[in-house]
Design an enzyme around this catalytic site. Structure first.
Site, PDB file in Angstrom:
ATOM      1  N   ARG A  63       0.678  -1.523  -0.074  1.00 51.83           N
ATOM      2  CA  ARG A  63      -0.412   0.381  -0.108  1.00 51.83           C
ATOM      3  C   ARG A  63       0.859   1.268  -0.593  1.00 51.83           C
ATOM      4  O   ARG A  63       2.079   1.568   0.197  1.00 51.83           O
ATOM      5  CB  ARG A  63      -0.506   0.107   0.843  1.00 51.83           C
ATOM      6  N   TYR A  89       0.255   1.883  12.907  1.00 48.52           N
ATOM      7  CA  TYR A  89      -0.736   0.977  13.090  1.00 48.52           C
ATOM      8  C   TYR A  89      -2.462   0.307  13.198  1.00 48.52           C
ATOM      9  O   TYR A  89      -2.647   1.238  13.137  1.00 48.52           O
ATOM     10  CB  TYR A  89       0.185   1.513  14.991  1.00 48.52           C
ATOM     11  N   ILE A 106      -8.792   1.882   4.685  1.00 47.77           N
ATOM     12  CA  ILE A 106      -8.584   3.186   6.182  1.00 47.77           C
ATOM     13  C   ILE A 106      -8.211   2.480   7.259  1.00 47.77           C
ATOM     14  O   ILE A 106      -8.555   1.627   7.807  1.00 47.77           O
ATOM     15  CB  ILE A 106      -9.583   4.382   5.804  1.00 47.77           C
ATOM     16  N   CYS A 150       3.443   7.160  10.025  1.00 46.44           N
ATOM     17  CA  CYS A 150       2.943   7.585   8.696  1.00 46.44           C
ATOM     18  C   CYS A 150       4.229   9.028   8.410  1.00 46.44           C
ATOM     19  O   CYS A 150       4.021   9.496   7.614  1.00 46.44           O
ATOM     20  CB  CYS A 150       1.619   8.159   8.662  1.00 46.44           C
TER      21      CYS A 150
END
Length: 205
Positions: free
Chosen positions: A68, A74, A154, A171
């Protein structure tokens, strides 16, 4: 037609990826309907295609490399994972940026239902909230598209243990924190959240 699958048990990450890869091939071959899968994972970290070792602080949980987009994130109990397997070509929306914007508007509308103001930021993907003057991420995005069929999706923080994030720089953003609906004093069950996710989904998709 979009079908919905809700898994009440914790789903192994590798199993989920194999399931999605098989599913999107069947969607591409017109053998299966599109699918939105709502689930939870046991505590783990995933590394997107832009992840670097510098973003690992401490390996508190297993780390899974994945195809992805994005960096480290997490996953764990109390987080609603939303995996979307949608055919963008059939929807005449072969535009990944538009897809991300549609996902963002969807989650913003869901949060609005619970009186949480979420924001989309052009320079840092995900959904952000202002928590007492501090910008914090409440939903992380990590998507992949193959043959114009989406998968992954998501991670929306409902009531996870936020201390589990300390093992990574989420991120890759050092200057921002993470939060959850519970942290914002919104108590909601996953089943109630799922109902609103479904309701708001059809307004966008």
């Amino acid at each position: 037609m979009v079908k919905w699958l809700i898994s009440n048990q914790l789903i192994d990450y590798n199993h989920a990826v194999k399931f999605m890869e098989a599913k999107i091939q069947r969607i591409y071959d017109s053998l299966s309907d599109e699918l939105v899968w709502l689930l939870q994972h046991p505590p783990l970290y995933t590394a997107g295609i832009r992840a670097t070792d510098d973003d690992i602080v401490e390996k508190l949980f297993p780390v899974y490399k994945t195809g992805r987009g994005g960096k480290y994130t997490y996953h764990g109990p109390g987080q609603r994972i939303i995996y979307l397997m949608l055919n963008l070509k059939k929807r005449n929306k072969c535009d990944v940026k538009l897809y991300i914007r549609d996902l963002s508007n969807w989650i913003i509308n869901v949060l609005k239902y619970f009186n949480i103001t979420g924001e989309f930021k052009e320079d840092r993907i995900g959904i952000w909230v202002n928590n007492n003057g501090v910008e914090e991420k409440i939903a992380a995005f990590g998507i992949r598209v193959r043959k114009w069929i989406t998968y992954h999706g998501i991670a929306l923080n409902v009531s996870p243990d936020l201390s589990h994030y300390r093992g990574i720089i989420p991120c890759g953003l050092k200057d921002y924190g993470v939060t959850s609906m519970k942290e914002l004093e919104v108590e909601v069950s996953l089943s109630e959240l799922d109902d609103i996710l479904k309701k708001e989904f059809y307004k966008i998709f």
